[in-house]
Write a protein that holds these residues in place. Structure first.
Motif, mmCIF file in Angstrom:
data_model
loop_
_atom_site.group_PDB
_atom_site.id
_atom_site.type_symbol
_atom_site.label_atom_id
_atom_site.label_comp_id
_atom_site.label_asym_id
_atom_site.label_seq_id
_atom_site.Cartn_x
_atom_site.Cartn_y
_atom_site.Cartn_z
ATOM 1 N N VAL A 12 0.841 -1.205 0.000
ATOM 2 C CA VAL A 12 0.000 0.000 0.000
ATOM 3 C C VAL A 12 0.875 1.253 0.000
ATOM 4 N N SER A 13 0.787 2.022 -1.064
ATOM 5 C CA SER A 13 1.464 3.321 -1.118
ATOM 6 C C SER A 13 0.502 4.382 -0.609
ATOM 7 N N THR A 14 1.040 5.309 0.172
ATOM 8 C CA THR A 14 0.178 6.370 0.694
ATOM 9 C C THR A 14 0.734 7.738 0.302
ATOM 10 N N LEU B 1 -1.731 -1.200 -3.980
ATOM 11 C CA LEU B 1 -2.806 -0.218 -3.890
ATOM 12 C C LEU B 1 -2.234 1.136 -3.514
ATOM 13 N N TRP B 2 -3.040 2.146 -3.744
ATOM 14 C CA TRP B 2 -2.638 3.493 -3.369
ATOM 15 C C TRP B 2 -3.789 4.130 -2.608
ATOM 16 N N ASN C 180 7.351 3.721 -4.909
ATOM 17 C CA ASN C 180 7.468 2.669 -3.888
ATOM 18 C C ASN C 180 6.640 1.429 -4.198
ATOM 19 N N GLY C 181 5.481 1.632 -4.800
ATOM 20 C CA GLY C 181 4.601 0.494 -5.073
ATOM 21 C C GLY C 181 5.301 -0.536 -5.942
ATOM 22 N N LEU D 49 -7.943 -0.877 4.048
ATOM 23 C CA LEU D 49 -7.417 -2.050 4.758
ATOM 24 C C LEU D 49 -8.536 -3.036 5.078
ATOM 25 N N ASP D 50 -9.648 -2.509 5.617
ATOM 26 C CA ASP D 50 -10.759 -3.387 5.996
ATOM 27 C C ASP D 50 -11.248 -4.212 4.805
#
Ligand code: AMP
Ligand code: MG
Length: 404
Positions: A187-189, A227-228, A208-209, A240-241
């Protein structure tokens, strides 16, 4: 201030125990042909003898040893060539006093018990002159002589490589039980990450992904999804959920440092993930813990920090959980080509280029964590201990070989 920093080894141990704890997936059965790089979960016992039939180890003549017992350079023995057996042919029967011309790998005819190499003959096709005696069994590859039925040919824990695949193919083993690979969600944020391939001013592409997904696969795990998410805590938690099912590790990047809008820290800090400062440069801010029972490791956002952190904390843990050998990179010692300085109190992992032949290592790019171009040109990390503040040219340093 530096006294508050967590030693690198402590966070390494935390990540390892997080991944190793209770997350063992059941082994899976996979076609042997596609199993390169996997680790056997169960021993393989041979279902067949190898070789499956007595065959010739040489191009030459199948004979009865007794018929050539007197042969020598000065006492040649002449035998009628009564048959010809190329590789792939069915085995015939050899009559006493005769020879069959035979090729390497061809079945030894019944009645023959030795092979005379063509070099010890005149190569005759109707009659052959044999110039050497050969004992029973000479140059015969006996059925089961390599592997007997039931032999434990491959042990559990074996890494499946070319030789193992060759053996499985030779034995006709279609499927093998291998250890499951950890399944990782990457997960990229960051609200600055652009979905558009041509980002507007202020936006950047997600480095980063791609980088971490490749690193995950290289560590023997599966990057299930990439995901981003923007700097939006509810959106991050909702993502996340929705995505945790079947995931062994969530690997996030970004949003863990000291600024405002630290989406990962703000979202997961209150939910049991521990955020720490590690005595390391780059890669000081780190996070680890469980979210809804699933291990989560949170890496910093700068691409260099992110990949170096992955090397230090995540790669060894993933490889260990995957059962792979060599959980850490090979470490060599090499002489620095130029002097470098290092901050006190932090273990520094500088990028470098290793010349193994010369035994030297050249620092590659500045120590700062934003230099992705330099990172991509490096092939090793210089491991400078926390208490070292300077290393002179010509002095030895420990180097992690990233190609190994
Ligand atoms: P952060 O830790 O979120 O404050 O990010 C630190 C730096 O890394 C910022 O300059 C971010 O723009 C950059 N960064 C964070 N995530 C990524 C990413 N996925 N790809 C490239 N750069 C990133
Ligand atoms: Mg960010």
């Amino acid at each position: 201030m530096t006294a508050a920093l967590l030693p690198v080894a402590d966070h390494q141990a935390r990540v390892l125990s997080l991944l190793a704890d209770g997350s063992a997936r059941a082994p899976e059965s996979v076609p042997a042909a596609g199993a390169a790089g996997r680790v056997l979960a169960a021993a393989v016992a041979s279902p067949e003898p190898l070789p499956a039939f007595d065959n010739s180890a040489m191009d030459g003549y199948a004979v009865r040893a007794a018929d050539v017992a007197g042969a020598g350079a000065d006492s040649p023995v002449r035998l009628t060539v009564a048959g010809e057996i190329p590789a792939g042919a069915a085995a015939g029967t050899l009559a006493p006093g005769t020879a069959h011309r035979i090729m390497t790998g061809a079945p030894v005819p019944a009645g023959a018990d030795a092979i005379v190499e063509v070099e010890q003959t005149d190569g005759g096709t109707d009659v052959v002159t044999v110039r050497a005696a050969r004992e029973a069994g000479s140059f015969v590859r006996a059925r089961g002589g390599d592997v007997a039925v039931g032999d434990p040919v491959l042990a559990a824990g074996t890494l499946v490589g070319p030789a193992q695949l060759g053996l499985l193919a030779a034995l006709g083993v279609p499927e093998i039980e291998v250890r499951a690979r950890p399944r990782v969600l990457v997960v990229s944020t960051g609200s600055e990450l652009a979905a558009d391939p041509r980002p507007e001013l202020g936006q950047i592409r997600d480095a980063n992904g791609a980088m971490l997904a490749a690193a995950v696969e290289d560590a023997g795990a599966v990057a299930v999804r990439r995901l981003w998410v923007a700097d939006d805590v509810p959106a991050f938690l909702a993502l996340l959920d929705a995505e945790l099912d079947g995931i062994d590790l969530v690997l996030t990047s970004g949003g863990v440092s000291a600024g405002a809008y630290e989406v990962v820290k703000d979202g997961l800090g209150p939910r049991g993930i521990e955020f720490v400062k590690v005595a390391m440069q780059p890669g000081m801010p780190q996070g680890a813990g469980r979210y809804d029972g699933v291990p989560v490791v949170c890496l910093p956002g700068n691409p260099v920090s992110s990949l170096v952190s992955f090397e230090v904390f995540v790669r060894p843990a993933l490889r260990a959980v995957a059962g792979l050998p060599r959980t850490t990179r090979p470490v060599v010692h090499a002489a620095l080509t130029e002097a470098i300085e290092s901050v006190p109190g932090k273990r520094q992992l500088r990028r470098g280029r290793l010349d193994r032949a010369a035994g030297t290592v050249r620092p590659w790019g500045p120590p700062g964590s934003g230099f992705l171009g330099w990172l991509a040109g490096a092939d090793c990390l210089l491991d400078i201990p926390a208490d070292v503040t300077a290393v002179g040219a010509g002095e030895p340093v420990a180097v992690w070989d990233l190609t190994g």
